[in-house]
Design a protein around this motif. Structure first.
Motif, PDB file in Angstrom:
ATOM      1  N   PRO A  63       0.813  -1.231   0.000  1.00  0.00           N
ATOM      2  CA  PRO A  63       0.000   0.000   0.000  1.00  0.00           C
ATOM      3  C   PRO A  63       0.837   1.267   0.000  1.00  0.00           C
ATOM      4  N   ALA A  64       1.957   1.254   0.730  1.00  0.00           N
ATOM      5  CA  ALA A  64       2.804   2.454   0.789  1.00  0.00           C
ATOM      6  C   ALA A  64       3.404   2.766  -0.576  1.00  0.00           C
ATOM      7  N   SER A  65       3.827   1.734  -1.308  1.00  0.00           N
ATOM      8  CA  SER A  65       4.421   1.965  -2.630  1.00  0.00           C
ATOM      9  C   SER A  65       3.375   2.480  -3.618  1.00  0.00           C
ATOM     10  N   ALA A  66       2.170   1.928  -3.556  1.00  0.00           N
ATOM     11  CA  ALA A  66       1.103   2.406  -4.441  1.00  0.00           C
ATOM     12  C   ALA A  66       0.736   3.858  -4.119  1.00  0.00           C
ATOM     13  N   LEU A  67       0.703   4.185  -2.833  1.00  0.00           N
ATOM     14  CA  LEU A  67       0.387   5.556  -2.421  1.00  0.00           C
ATOM     15  C   LEU A  67       1.474   6.527  -2.877  1.00  0.00           C
ATOM     16  N   MET A  68       2.730   6.090  -2.829  1.00  0.00           N
ATOM     17  CA  MET A  68       3.846   6.927  -3.272  1.00  0.00           C
ATOM     18  C   MET A  68       3.673   7.322  -4.739  1.00  0.00           C
ATOM     19  N   ILE A  69       3.324   6.356  -5.580  1.00  0.00           N
ATOM     20  CA  ILE A  69       3.145   6.636  -7.009  1.00  0.00           C
ATOM     21  C   ILE A  69       1.917   7.515  -7.239  1.00  0.00           C
ATOM     22  N   ALA A  70       0.811   7.189  -6.555  1.00  0.00           N
ATOM     23  CA  ALA A  70      -0.434   7.935  -6.749  1.00  0.00           C
ATOM     24  C   ALA A  70      -0.268   9.398  -6.361  1.00  0.00           C
ATOM     25  N   GLU A 101       3.294  15.576 -11.425  1.00  0.00           N
ATOM     26  CA  GLU A 101       3.791  15.445 -12.795  1.00  0.00           C
ATOM     27  C   GLU A 101       2.933  16.256 -13.758  1.00  0.00           C
ATOM     28  N   LEU A 102       1.654  16.377 -13.450  1.00  0.00           N
ATOM     29  CA  LEU A 102       0.739  17.150 -14.293  1.00  0.00           C
ATOM     30  C   LEU A 102       0.881  18.655 -14.086  1.00  0.00           C
ATOM     31  N   ALA A 103       1.448  19.024 -12.927  1.00  0.00           N
ATOM     32  CA  ALA A 103       1.459  20.432 -12.537  1.00  0.00           C
ATOM     33  C   ALA A 103       2.342  21.270 -13.458  1.00  0.00           C
ATOM     34  N   THR A 104       1.892  22.491 -13.709  1.00  0.00           N
ATOM     35  CA  THR A 104       2.674  23.433 -14.520  1.00  0.00           C
ATOM     36  C   THR A 104       3.345  24.502 -13.660  1.00  0.00           C
ATOM     37  N   ASP A 105       3.067  24.500 -12.346  1.00  0.00           N
ATOM     38  CA  ASP A 105       3.707  25.468 -11.461  1.00  0.00           C
ATOM     39  C   ASP A 105       4.525  24.731 -10.408  1.00  0.00           C
ATOM     40  N   THR A 106       5.581  25.378  -9.968  1.00  0.00           N
ATOM     41  CA  THR A 106       6.537  24.762  -9.043  1.00  0.00           C
ATOM     42  C   THR A 106       5.914  24.418  -7.696  1.00  0.00           C
ATOM     43  N   ALA A 107       5.086  25.311  -7.165  1.00  0.00           N
ATOM     44  CA  ALA A 107       4.508  25.097  -5.832  1.00  0.00           C
ATOM     45  C   ALA A 107       3.686  23.809  -5.781  1.00  0.00           C
ATOM     46  N   THR A 108       2.830  23.629  -6.775  1.00  0.00           N
ATOM     47  CA  THR A 108       1.999  22.424  -6.812  1.00  0.00           C
ATOM     48  C   THR A 108       2.855  21.170  -6.954  1.00  0.00           C
ATOM     49  N   ARG A 109       3.871  21.280  -7.797  1.00  0.00           N
ATOM     50  CA  ARG A 109       4.767  20.134  -7.999  1.00  0.00           C
ATOM     51  C   ARG A 109       5.475  19.765  -6.697  1.00  0.00           C
ATOM     52  N   LEU A 110       5.920  20.762  -5.950  1.00  0.00           N
ATOM     53  CA  LEU A 110       6.608  20.513  -4.693  1.00  0.00           C
ATOM     54  C   LEU A 110       5.674  19.936  -3.632  1.00  0.00           C
ATOM     55  N   ILE A 111       4.456  20.415  -3.598  1.00  0.00           N
ATOM     56  CA  ILE A 111       3.493  19.912  -2.606  1.00  0.00           C
ATOM     57  C   ILE A 111       3.256  18.420  -2.803  1.00  0.00           C
ATOM     58  N   TRP A 112       2.944  18.031  -4.047  1.00  0.00           N
ATOM     59  CA  TRP A 112       2.672  16.618  -4.305  1.00  0.00           C
ATOM     60  C   TRP A 112       3.939  15.779  -4.198  1.00  0.00           C
ATOM     61  N   GLY A 113       5.077  16.357  -4.579  1.00  0.00           N
ATOM     62  CA  GLY A 113       6.336  15.641  -4.425  1.00  0.00           C
ATOM     63  C   GLY A 113       6.649  15.367  -2.959  1.00  0.00           C
ATOM     64  N   THR A 114       6.369  16.355  -2.102  1.00  0.00           N
ATOM     65  CA  THR A 114       6.589  16.179  -0.664  1.00  0.00           C
ATOM     66  C   THR A 114       5.659  15.118  -0.097  1.00  0.00           C
ATOM     67  N   LEU A 115       4.390  15.164  -0.496  1.00  0.00           N
ATOM     68  CA  LEU A 115       3.438  14.157  -0.031  1.00  0.00           C
ATOM     69  C   LEU A 115       3.856  12.753  -0.476  1.00  0.00           C
ATOM     70  N   SER A 116       4.386  12.656  -1.693  1.00  0.00           N
ATOM     71  CA  SER A 116       4.843  11.364  -2.209  1.00  0.00           C
ATOM     72  C   SER A 116       6.058  10.850  -1.443  1.00  0.00           C
ATOM     73  N   THR A 117       6.844  11.771  -0.882  1.00  0.00           N
ATOM     74  CA  THR A 117       8.045  11.393  -0.147  1.00  0.00           C
ATOM     75  C   THR A 117       7.707  10.713   1.185  1.00  0.00           C
ATOM     76  N   ILE A 118       6.563  11.035   1.755  1.00  0.00           N
ATOM     77  CA  ILE A 118       6.190  10.465   3.060  1.00  0.00           C
ATOM     78  C   ILE A 118       6.088   8.937   2.998  1.00  0.00           C
ATOM     79  N   PRO A 119       5.309   8.353   2.084  1.00  0.00           N
ATOM     80  CA  PRO A 119       5.309   6.888   2.003  1.00  0.00           C
ATOM     81  C   PRO A 119       6.654   6.316   1.572  1.00  0.00           C
ATOM     82  N   PHE A 120       7.444   7.086   0.798  1.00  0.00           N
ATOM     83  CA  PHE A 120       8.772   6.620   0.408  1.00  0.00           C
ATOM     84  C   PHE A 120       9.664   6.448   1.639  1.00  0.00           C
TER      85      PHE A 120
END
Length: 275
Positions: free
Chosen positions: A136-143, A149-168
């Motif tokens: 589940p943690a690996s699937a959540l990391m990708i999701a 990846e879809l984001a066109t602005d840095t802030a949004t990209r960083l927010i989702w990247g940070t959230l993805s780092t938690i399960p990682f």
């Protein structure tokens, strides 16, 4: 069809196009033939380790399928009218679909962890506990990484990247703290290889966030697009094909340690088959 439109480039030089084209071809060949090798080689390991090879082959075949889709999509997305195909390749009305990668990772990353646990042949209760945490943690990391990846602005990209780092980070804890408790049960001959297997897996995963953060570092345009495709593709080849071959090596070594007679018989059959 969902199309990832976070970073699109309008033009590629012929050299850039060829680099991506050839790398996608390499990925298809590497992943496809590694999967075939793993299926054919099941008989070279004890039955308890064959599931690990089957899962590893499945990972390679899933990735091969998606690389066919990526490859065809890339050819449709970038085309040239120059004679001999040596001019500038421009983006058509077919967007390059980065979502294929995320669908692939959503399936294959959990399976990579499954094959890692399977080749250790731990007690069923221990396997179940580890997989309940890892998958589940690996699937959540990708999701969680996909919206960034879809984001066109840095802030949004960083927010989702940070959230993805938690399960990682949680995956790192399970792999290097909880799983370490089970390594003492592994044969001394393979203990070092299994330990390096975890480092290899996590090290290769580190390539993905680097490519993901290119826009944050100000690295954009066609060069960034090419670098991202190269980074993702090479990481896939090593994390799936090369990793699968290491899984086979561990399964083979453990088979030899646990049943020398089986290993000797299998070696004899291989020699006879080669003559």
């Amino acid at each position: 069809m969902i199309v990832a439109q976070g970073i699109q480039v309008n033009e590629l030089s012929s050299g850039q196009y060829d680099s991506i084209y050839n790398l996608f071809s390499l990925a298809i060949a590497s992943l496809g033939f590694t999967g075939l090798f793993l299926v054919i080689s099941q008989g070279r390991v004890l039955k308890r380790y064959r599931n690990a090879l089957i899962v590893s082959a499945t990972v390679c075949f899933i990735a091969t399928y998606h690389y066919f889709r990526i490859f065809n999509n890339f050819k449709d997305s970038y085309q040239t009218s120059a004679q001999g195909g040596r001019g500038t390749f421009t983006l058509t009305n077919v967007e390059f679909n980065e979502a294929y990668r995320y669908v692939d990772w959503f399936l294959t990353v959990p399976l990579l962890l499954v094959e890692t646990i399977a080749v250790l042949a731990l007690a069923k209760a221990v396997q179940k506990s580890l997989l309940f945490k890892l998958v589940p943690a690996s699937a959540l990391m990708i999701a969680l990484g996909y919206p960034g990846e879809l984001a066109t602005d840095t802030a949004t990209r960083l927010i989702w990247g940070t959230l993805s780092t938690i399960p990682f980070l949680y995956l790192l804890y399970v792999l290097f703290v909880e799983l370490s408790k089970s390594l003492d049960r592994q044969p001394p001959e393979v203990r070092g290889t299994v330990s390096r297997l975890r480092i290899m897996l996590v090290g290769l995963w580190g390539v993905y966030p680097i490519a993901y953060l290119f826009p944050v570092f100000g690295f954009d345009g066609s060069n960034a697009f090419v670098a991202r495709q190269v980074g993702y593709s090479l990481a896939d080849i090593f994390a799936k094909a090369a990793f699968g071959l290491v899984i086979f090596k561990i399964a083979r070594m453990k088979s030899e340690v646990e049943d020398p007679a089986f290993a000797e018989q299998e070696d004899t059959e291989v020699v006879h088959a080669a003559r």
